[in-house]
Scaffold this motif. Structure first.
Motif, PDB file in Angstrom:
ATOM      1  N   SER A   5       0.835  -1.190   0.000  1.00  0.00           N
ATOM      2  CA  SER A   5       0.000   0.000   0.000  1.00  0.00           C
ATOM      3  C   SER A   5       0.876   1.248   0.000  1.00  0.00           C
ATOM      4  O   SER A   5       1.756   1.395   0.836  1.00  0.00           O
ATOM      5  CB  SER A   5      -0.908   0.011   1.236  1.00  0.00           C
ATOM      6  N   GLU A   6       0.638   2.141  -0.946  1.00  0.00           N
ATOM      7  CA  GLU A   6       1.409   3.370  -1.041  1.00  0.00           C
ATOM      8  C   GLU A   6       0.530   4.614  -0.867  1.00  0.00           C
ATOM      9  O   GLU A   6       0.885   5.696  -1.317  1.00  0.00           O
ATOM     10  CB  GLU A   6       2.129   3.429  -2.381  1.00  0.00           C
ATOM     11  N   THR A   7      -0.606   4.475  -0.221  1.00  0.00           N
ATOM     12  CA  THR A   7      -1.491   5.621  -0.073  1.00  0.00           C
ATOM     13  C   THR A   7      -0.882   6.688   0.820  1.00  0.00           C
ATOM     14  O   THR A   7      -1.064   7.865   0.579  1.00  0.00           O
ATOM     15  CB  THR A   7      -2.860   5.199   0.496  1.00  0.00           C
ATOM     16  N   ALA A   9       2.325   7.383   1.075  1.00  0.00           N
ATOM     17  CA  ALA A   9       3.346   8.053   0.278  1.00  0.00           C
ATOM     18  C   ALA A   9       2.714   9.039  -0.693  1.00  0.00           C
ATOM     19  O   ALA A   9       3.219  10.134  -0.915  1.00  0.00           O
ATOM     20  CB  ALA A   9       4.173   7.023  -0.467  1.00  0.00           C
ATOM     21  N   SER A  10       1.595   8.685  -1.276  1.00  0.00           N
ATOM     22  CA  SER A  10       0.909   9.589  -2.199  1.00  0.00           C
ATOM     23  C   SER A  10       0.442  10.847  -1.478  1.00  0.00           C
ATOM     24  O   SER A  10       0.552  11.947  -2.009  1.00  0.00           O
ATOM     25  CB  SER A  10      -0.291   8.892  -2.835  1.00  0.00           C
ATOM     26  N   ALA A  11      -0.071  10.698  -0.277  1.00  0.00           N
ATOM     27  CA  ALA A  11      -0.532  11.848   0.489  1.00  0.00           C
ATOM     28  C   ALA A  11       0.633  12.781   0.824  1.00  0.00           C
ATOM     29  O   ALA A  11       0.499  13.998   0.739  1.00  0.00           O
ATOM     30  CB  ALA A  11      -1.228  11.382   1.767  1.00  0.00           C
ATOM     31  N   GLU A  13       3.420  13.063  -0.899  1.00  0.00           N
ATOM     32  CA  GLU A  13       3.840  13.699  -2.149  1.00  0.00           C
ATOM     33  C   GLU A  13       2.913  14.847  -2.523  1.00  0.00           C
ATOM     34  O   GLU A  13       3.370  15.904  -2.952  1.00  0.00           O
ATOM     35  CB  GLU A  13       3.889  12.663  -3.268  1.00  0.00           C
ATOM     36  N   TYR A  14       1.614  14.655  -2.386  1.00  0.00           N
ATOM     37  CA  TYR A  14       0.670  15.734  -2.672  1.00  0.00           C
ATOM     38  C   TYR A  14       0.862  16.895  -1.703  1.00  0.00           C
ATOM     39  O   TYR A  14       0.776  18.054  -2.092  1.00  0.00           O
ATOM     40  CB  TYR A  14      -0.776  15.242  -2.621  1.00  0.00           C
TER      41      TYR A  14
END
Length: 58
Positions: A5-7, A9-11, A13-14
């Protein structure tokens, strides 16, 4: 074991992207603030001079 799960990491980055855009916007406002202020002052003077019943309240 690898995380699938990379959710998170995405948050992150955003969040970094949004903070970078905000920093650029603040730097642009600081750098061009005086020029924009002068532009609005000239516009106010022009409008005031062209109207007969203008008050000094731009």
């Amino acid at each position: 074991m690898r995380a699938t799960s990379e959710t998170g990491a995405s948050a992150v980055e955003y969040g970094l992207l949004i903070s970078g855009v905000a920093a650029l916007a603040a730097a642009a406002a600081f750098a061009f603030g005086g020029g924009v202020d002068g532009l609005f002052g000239e516009t106010c003077d022009t409008v005031s001079a062209s109207t007969a019943s203008a008050t000094d309240g731009c």
